[in-house]
Design a protein around this motif. Sequence first.
Motif, PDB file in Angstrom:
ATOM      1  N   LYS A 184       0.835  -1.211   0.000  1.00  0.00           N
ATOM      2  CA  LYS A 184       0.000   0.000   0.000  1.00  0.00           C
ATOM      3  C   LYS A 184       0.864   1.252   0.000  1.00  0.00           C
ATOM      4  CE  LYS A 184      -4.136  -1.914   2.105  1.00  0.00           C
ATOM      5  NZ  LYS A 184      -4.996  -1.939   3.295  1.00  0.00           N
ATOM      6  N   ARG A 185       1.971   1.223   0.736  1.00  0.00           N
ATOM      7  CA  ARG A 185       2.863   2.381   0.798  1.00  0.00           C
ATOM      8  C   ARG A 185       3.500   2.628  -0.575  1.00  0.00           C
ATOM      9  NH1 ARG A 185       8.019   3.525   1.046  1.00  0.00           N
ATOM     10  NH2 ARG A 185       8.664   1.358   1.136  1.00  0.00           N
TER      11      ARG A 185
ATOM     12  N   THR B 168       2.318   1.712  -3.542  1.00  0.00           N
ATOM     13  CA  THR B 168       1.349   2.009  -4.602  1.00  0.00           C
ATOM     14  C   THR B 168       0.393   3.136  -4.252  1.00  0.00           C
ATOM     15  OG1 THR B 168      -0.160   0.319  -3.747  1.00  0.00           O
ATOM     16  CG2 THR B 168       1.414  -0.359  -5.457  1.00  0.00           C
ATOM     17  N   ARG B 169       0.622   3.875  -3.198  1.00  0.00           N
ATOM     18  CA  ARG B 169      -0.355   4.906  -2.810  1.00  0.00           C
ATOM     19  C   ARG B 169      -0.413   6.075  -3.798  1.00  0.00           C
ATOM     20  NH1 ARG B 169       3.236   6.252   1.982  1.00  0.00           N
ATOM     21  NH2 ARG B 169       4.650   7.775   1.093  1.00  0.00           N
ATOM     22  N   ASN B 170       0.642   6.375  -4.535  1.00  0.00           N
ATOM     23  CA  ASN B 170       0.643   7.490  -5.481  1.00  0.00           C
ATOM     24  C   ASN B 170       0.315   7.061  -6.905  1.00  0.00           C
ATOM     25  OD1 ASN B 170       1.344   9.293  -3.486  1.00  0.00           O
ATOM     26  ND2 ASN B 170       3.523   8.963  -3.765  1.00  0.00           N
ATOM     27  N   VAL B 171      -0.003   5.800  -7.114  1.00  0.00           N
ATOM     28  CA  VAL B 171      -0.311   5.297  -8.448  1.00  0.00           C
ATOM     29  C   VAL B 171      -1.790   5.501  -8.708  1.00  0.00           C
ATOM     30  CG1 VAL B 171      -0.321   3.262  -9.941  1.00  0.00           C
ATOM     31  CG2 VAL B 171       1.525   3.596  -8.297  1.00  0.00           C
ATOM     32  N   THR B 172      -2.081   6.172  -9.829  1.00  0.00           N
ATOM     33  CA  THR B 172      -3.484   6.370 -10.212  1.00  0.00           C
ATOM     34  C   THR B 172      -3.684   5.759 -11.586  1.00  0.00           C
ATOM     35  OG1 THR B 172      -2.982   8.507 -11.192  1.00  0.00           O
ATOM     36  CG2 THR B 172      -3.690   8.505  -8.889  1.00  0.00           C
TER      37      THR B 172
ATOM     38  N   GLN C 130      -4.491   5.748 -15.413  1.00  0.00           N
ATOM     39  CA  GLN C 130      -4.381   6.741 -16.480  1.00  0.00           C
ATOM     40  C   GLN C 130      -5.539   6.538 -17.447  1.00  0.00           C
ATOM     41  OE1 GLN C 130      -0.572   6.127 -18.201  1.00  0.00           O
ATOM     42  NE2 GLN C 130       0.532   6.550 -16.320  1.00  0.00           N
TER      43      GLN C 130
END
Length: 158
Positions: A101-102, A104-108, A110
Amino acid sequence: MASECRATEPLLRALRELHPSFSPDSRAAVQEVLDGGAGVPFRVLRELHALLRERGSQTYLHELLEGSEIHLPEVKLPERNPVLVARLEKIKAKLANEEYKRITRNVTSQSNQQGTLADLGRQADTILCDRGFISGISRALCFGPDHGGATGRTVASY
């Protein structure tokens, strides 16, 4: 802890010289060592050290033991408690999940004008399948959603 050692020649000489001076229990063990049947128990070494000190000998025990092999008993590892092992596995899984989670927390996701990036990939797979003809009756490779698994289809060309 070590229980006995293999005697070297200087140690055997000292045991032969002081054999009559040992206590009755140790004397039997010393005789067994001198006969070549066993290692020297540490209790005999302690008694030998005391006898050497009493006699004022200039020979030290460490000099007699130089080159000897110490026999260590086999170490038995205790059984692991299954409850604690299960708890440890849960903790490891929780820590791995938190780490994931840490990371991948900034992955959005596209997106583009026609939908998400995944939708674009599906459309590209269909186009490859439709346009992958060679001339005549041939086989076209279609790349499915499993990303790389190719399936061949026989198609007729007019």
